[in-house]
Design a protein around this motif. Structure first.
Motif, PDB file in Angstrom:
ATOM      1  N   GLY A  93       0.814  -1.203   0.000  1.00  0.00           N
ATOM      2  CA  GLY A  93       0.000   0.000   0.000  1.00  0.00           C
ATOM      3  C   GLY A  93       0.845   1.250   0.000  1.00  0.00           C
ATOM      4  O   GLY A  93       2.077   1.185   0.019  1.00  0.00           O
ATOM      5  N   THR A  94       0.186   2.395  -0.017  1.00  0.00           N
ATOM      6  CA  THR A  94       0.894   3.661   0.098  1.00  0.00           C
ATOM      7  C   THR A  94       1.392   3.764   1.526  1.00  0.00           C
ATOM      8  O   THR A  94       0.904   3.057   2.417  1.00  0.00           O
ATOM      9  CB  THR A  94      -0.051   4.835  -0.193  1.00  0.00           C
ATOM     10  OG1 THR A  94      -1.117   4.764   0.753  1.00  0.00           O
ATOM     11  CG2 THR A  94      -0.617   4.762  -1.588  1.00  0.00           C
ATOM     12  N   PRO A  95       2.343   4.649   1.786  1.00  0.00           N
ATOM     13  CA  PRO A  95       2.845   4.796   3.152  1.00  0.00           C
ATOM     14  C   PRO A  95       1.718   5.049   4.151  1.00  0.00           C
ATOM     15  O   PRO A  95       1.739   4.514   5.260  1.00  0.00           O
ATOM     16  CB  PRO A  95       3.774   6.005   3.038  1.00  0.00           C
ATOM     17  CG  PRO A  95       4.281   5.949   1.643  1.00  0.00           C
ATOM     18  CD  PRO A  95       3.156   5.404   0.830  1.00  0.00           C
ATOM     19  N   GLU A  96       0.708   5.839   3.750  1.00  0.00           N
ATOM     20  CA  GLU A  96      -0.392   6.127   4.680  1.00  0.00           C
ATOM     21  C   GLU A  96      -1.179   4.851   4.990  1.00  0.00           C
ATOM     22  O   GLU A  96      -1.509   4.570   6.136  1.00  0.00           O
ATOM     23  CB  GLU A  96      -1.359   7.167   4.084  1.00  0.00           C
ATOM     24  CG  GLU A  96      -0.750   8.543   3.877  1.00  0.00           C
ATOM     25  CD  GLU A  96       0.062   8.615   2.594  1.00  0.00           C
ATOM     26  OE1 GLU A  96      -0.396   8.099   1.561  1.00  0.00           O
ATOM     27  OE2 GLU A  96       1.184   9.164   2.625  1.00  0.00           O
ATOM     28  N   GLN A  97      -1.434   4.085   3.928  1.00  0.00           N
ATOM     29  CA  GLN A  97      -2.192   2.852   4.114  1.00  0.00           C
ATOM     30  C   GLN A  97      -1.468   1.913   5.075  1.00  0.00           C
ATOM     31  O   GLN A  97      -2.080   1.287   5.925  1.00  0.00           O
ATOM     32  CB  GLN A  97      -2.423   2.154   2.771  1.00  0.00           C
ATOM     33  CG  GLN A  97      -3.480   2.855   1.920  1.00  0.00           C
ATOM     34  CD  GLN A  97      -3.528   2.288   0.512  1.00  0.00           C
ATOM     35  OE1 GLN A  97      -2.548   1.740   0.017  1.00  0.00           O
ATOM     36  NE2 GLN A  97      -4.684   2.432  -0.126  1.00  0.00           N
ATOM     37  N   LEU A  98      -0.137   1.837   4.913  1.00  0.00           N
ATOM     38  CA  LEU A  98       0.615   0.942   5.783  1.00  0.00           C
ATOM     39  C   LEU A  98       0.556   1.422   7.227  1.00  0.00           C
ATOM     40  O   LEU A  98       0.477   0.634   8.160  1.00  0.00           O
ATOM     41  CB  LEU A  98       2.079   0.849   5.339  1.00  0.00           C
ATOM     42  CG  LEU A  98       2.367   0.014   4.108  1.00  0.00           C
ATOM     43  CD1 LEU A  98       3.862  -0.203   3.972  1.00  0.00           C
ATOM     44  CD2 LEU A  98       1.652  -1.326   4.162  1.00  0.00           C
ATOM     45  N   ARG A  99       0.620   2.736   7.384  1.00  0.00           N
ATOM     46  CA  ARG A  99       0.619   3.273   8.738  1.00  0.00           C
ATOM     47  C   ARG A  99      -0.692   2.940   9.461  1.00  0.00           C
ATOM     48  O   ARG A  99      -0.705   2.707  10.655  1.00  0.00           O
ATOM     49  CB  ARG A  99       0.838   4.789   8.681  1.00  0.00           C
ATOM     50  CG  ARG A  99       1.283   5.387   9.993  1.00  0.00           C
ATOM     51  CD  ARG A  99       2.047   6.684   9.759  1.00  0.00           C
ATOM     52  NE  ARG A  99       3.304   6.468   9.050  1.00  0.00           N
ATOM     53  CZ  ARG A  99       3.914   7.389   8.294  1.00  0.00           C
ATOM     54  NH1 ARG A  99       3.386   8.563   8.132  1.00  0.00           N
ATOM     55  NH2 ARG A  99       5.060   7.117   7.719  1.00  0.00           N
TER      56      ARG A  99
END
Lengths: 268, 274, 155
Positions: free
Chosen positions: B230-236
């Protein structure tokens, strides 16, 4: 760890078997490596600058060591020769004895051993370090074969340098023998040179010594680059590879020397 | 474009990858796609085989099972010649730069050109200076690699990696051991090169914060598979414990703080060490 | 560039030193073998005893080397040793009735073939045989002969 636990003499036998297998494995790997280098020689020869650089590194760096060693080996030959020959009143033959010993045996062998210690170790550790710092992998990734770009020129440089170093060692050795015999011990100068010229044959003695040195050059250079290229890419691995290169080269040169001597003498 | 994660046009497709080093399992059925034109981060704790994955994708090692497609070609079955042809389209940045120690900066950058092309020296000079300028080291062309700092060496290596105008660049741990300034420079260069030259970039790293600022898509590796994408935000915002532990740098979690050990009390009371 | 020049210069000097050493070894240290090629002509001579004469031993006349021994064979019919030697072509006026003997240079030196010129008008040509020969002296035979003579004189 590799050998299963078996007691006594059987384990000894097993271990001997393992080291024999390792020996032939390494031996075969070395032959294949040599073939790969030979296949890369056209590339190296098309870039003479790379080879010249390596002749310089291998030859010029070993030069002082070789010259000093040659001088002292020649001097000690004259000293020992004088000590023995004067008992028979044959001091005049010192020049011949020293020259024959140098050009046939000591020149090629000692030069190869010194080369292994000076330039061979430098070669192994240089290639080993290139491996440890990903330089070889980096070349692979740039679609450049490290055997062609790194190994082949270094191998060729060594092969060219060793016979030249042997010639210089021989000349220095004879100079050293002259210094000791004529200048220090007072052997007649004319007898020294004329006995030498009468008994030393260009083809049988000088050239056969050079033939030997060519073989030694191939063996020493091959083992040096082989050990460096196949080392474990860590600081310790490079150190081990360097040591192994010297030990293996020394043994190989001495065994090879016996075989070559038998072959060259048998040819007459 | 928003997600940046695998779509229709993938330059690299890895399917069912199995790889073991000795007894240790490294990959156990890994699936992964890398989208053309984006910056993809491959993250994971140390020892999860991130660098090994790069070596497999570039054909430096051969997997036990599975398929790796580079632009539609099967990497695992390439001959040496085919591999070399593929690698001319590929740039790689090693952890320490892997500059050739016997050549100066200029010759290092010129190296691939001199090996693979017959361009006249004038043109080579032009290309090399352009690339060095792009990484801000045109003035350092005369220096030897030993005279460079870690960050500079990596920038020179980057200039060398783009000198053949590759389609894709792999970065192996590009942020390790850099001071904050050099780190910022390298981070920005990766993004800028990618967009200016129309490259695809693959960044292998465990520096979550740095790579998050530039990555279009991130893969998190754990236990020989992709744990999250995922995007960095999704992973976070991911719910899995594995992902949160890694993303937030927690000491204990699915990756345990303690190396497997017998019971603490028992070991202390045991008469002899055994 | 500066560095490349230095490397080239160093390598050049190194190779040059090698050539000088080779030159020294060929001219000062060893005897250059000018009789090795195919030039010159061959002669033969038969001996009862060649002693320790070896192939490549010198052939000389009046102390000057003019050729080398190229082959030593044994004639099974006449039970003699046949020595073939190659003589440099400029020495083409050796009288046909010259004789050959096997001599020793010094006490410890090797054996060589010495030619003693005769007085004939015609000269030896390629493939000719030297008819008058004197065999090598074998030390043991000499000693035993001397001892027998002593014994004979004593009676």
């Amino acid at each position: 760890m590799t050998a299963p636990r078996v007691p006594g003499w059987r384990r000894l036998l097993l271990e001997a078997g393992y080291s024999l297998r390792d020996f032939f494995g390494t031996f075969g790997a070395g032959q294949l490596f040599l073939l790969r280098i030979l296949a890369s020689l056209p590339y190296a020869l098309a870039r003479p600058r790379l080879v010249i650089q390596q002749v310089y590194v291998a030859g010029v760096q070993s030069l002082v060591v070789i010259m000093l060693a040659g001088l002292f080996v020649g001097m000690v030959l004259a000293l020992q020769g004088h000590n023995t020959l004067s008992r028979f009143g044959a001091e005049d033959t010192i020049g011949m004895v020293a020259a024959l010993g140098l050009v046939r045996e000591l020149g090629p062998v000692v030069t190869a051993l010194l080369f292994a210690g000076r330039a061979g170790t430098a070669l192994s550790s240089e290639i080993g370090l290139m491996k440890a710092t990903d330089q070889l992998a980096g070349m692979e990734m740039m679609a450049v074969d490290p055997i062609k770009r790194v190994v082949a020129p270094r191998f060729l440089g060594g092969v060219i340098a060793v016979p030249i170093l042997t010639l210089i060692f021989n000349a220095m050795g004879i100079f050293g023998a002259w210094l000791e015999a004529v200048i220090v011990l007072g052997v007649d100068e004319g007898a020294f040179w004329s006995q030498m010229q009468a008994q030393v044959d260009l083809q049988d003695d000088v050239l056969s010594g050079i033939v030997k040195s060519v073989f030694f050059g191939v063996a020493a250079s091959l083992l040096a680059v082989f050990e460096g290229y196949n080392c474990v890419p860590t600081a310790e691995g490079v150190g081990r590879a360097t040591t192994r290169a010297v030990v293996h080269t020394s043994l190989t040169v001495l065994v090879l020397n016996f075989m070559l001597t038998a072959w060259l003498l048998g040819g007459n | 474009m928003k997600s940046g994660c695998p779509g229709a046009d993938n330059i690299i497709v890895v399917r069912d990858l199995h790889y073991a080093r000795g007894q240790a399992m490294v990959f156990d059925g890994l699936d992964l796609e890398i989208r053309r034109g984006g910056v993809t981060a491959i993250m994971g704790p140390s020892g999860t085989g991130k660098t090994t994955l790069l070596r497999l994708i570039t054909g430096q090692e051969i997997p036990d099972r599975g398929s790796i497609l580079f632009d539609g070609d099967e990497v695992t079955r390439m001959s040496r010649r085919q591999l070399f042809r593929m690698r001319r389209r590929v740039g790689m940045l090693f952890q320490n730069g892997a500059l050739l120690t016997d050549l100066n900066v200029y010759d290092n950058v010129a190296f691939p050109l001199r090996e693979h092309t017959r361009l006249p020296e004038r043109l080579i000079r032009h290309i090399v200076l352009t690339k060095l300028h792009a990484v801000g080291l045109r003035g350092a062309w005369r220096l030897m690699p030993a005279q460079l700092s870690g960050g500079m060496a990596r920038r020179v290596a980057l200039a060398r990696a783009i000198v053949m105008d590759p389609d894709i660049i792999y970065y192996d741990e590009p942020f390790v051991g850099l001071d904050p300034i050099s780190m910022g420079v390298v981070v920005r260069l990766i993004r800028r090169m990618n967009d200016a030259l129309g490259l695809t970039s693959v960044v292998v790293t465990h520096d979550v914060d740095e790579v998050s600022t530039i990555a279009d898509c991130s893969f998190l590796l754990a236990d020989g598979r992709v744990a999250a994408t995922g995007t960095p935000e999704q992973l976070r915002d991911h719910h899995s414990e594995t992902v949160t532990q890694f993303m937030q740098g927690m000491a204990d979690g699915p990756v345990p703080f303690h190396y497997p050990a017998p019971d603490y009390g028992e070991q202390l009371l045991a008469p002899e060490r055994d | 560039m500066q560095q490349t020049r230095a490397v080239e210069l160093g390598t050049g000097l190194f190779v040059f030193m090698g050539i000088v050493a080779l030159f020294f070894l060929t001219t000062r240290v060893s005897s250059f073998d000018e009789y090795a090629g195919q030039e010159g002509y061959e002669l033969q001579a038969r001996f009862d005893q060649v002693g320790t004469l070896k192939v490549r031993a010198p052939v000389s006349i009046a102390g000057v080397q003019i050729g080398r021994v190229t082959a030593i064979e044994f004639d099974t019919e006449r039970l003699e040793a046949v020595v073939t030697m190659r003589i440099a072509s400029q020495y083409d006026r050796i009288p046909a009735d010259s004789d050959a003997s096997i001599l020793t240079s010094g006490i410890l030196g090797g054996q060589y073939v010495g030619l003693q010129p005769g007085g004939a008008e015609d000269y030896l040509a390629a493939g000719d045989e030297i008819l008058y020969t004197q065999s090598a002296v074998v030390l043991e035979q000499l000693i035993s002969k001397y001892l027998f003579n002593q014994a004979g004189a004593g009676e």
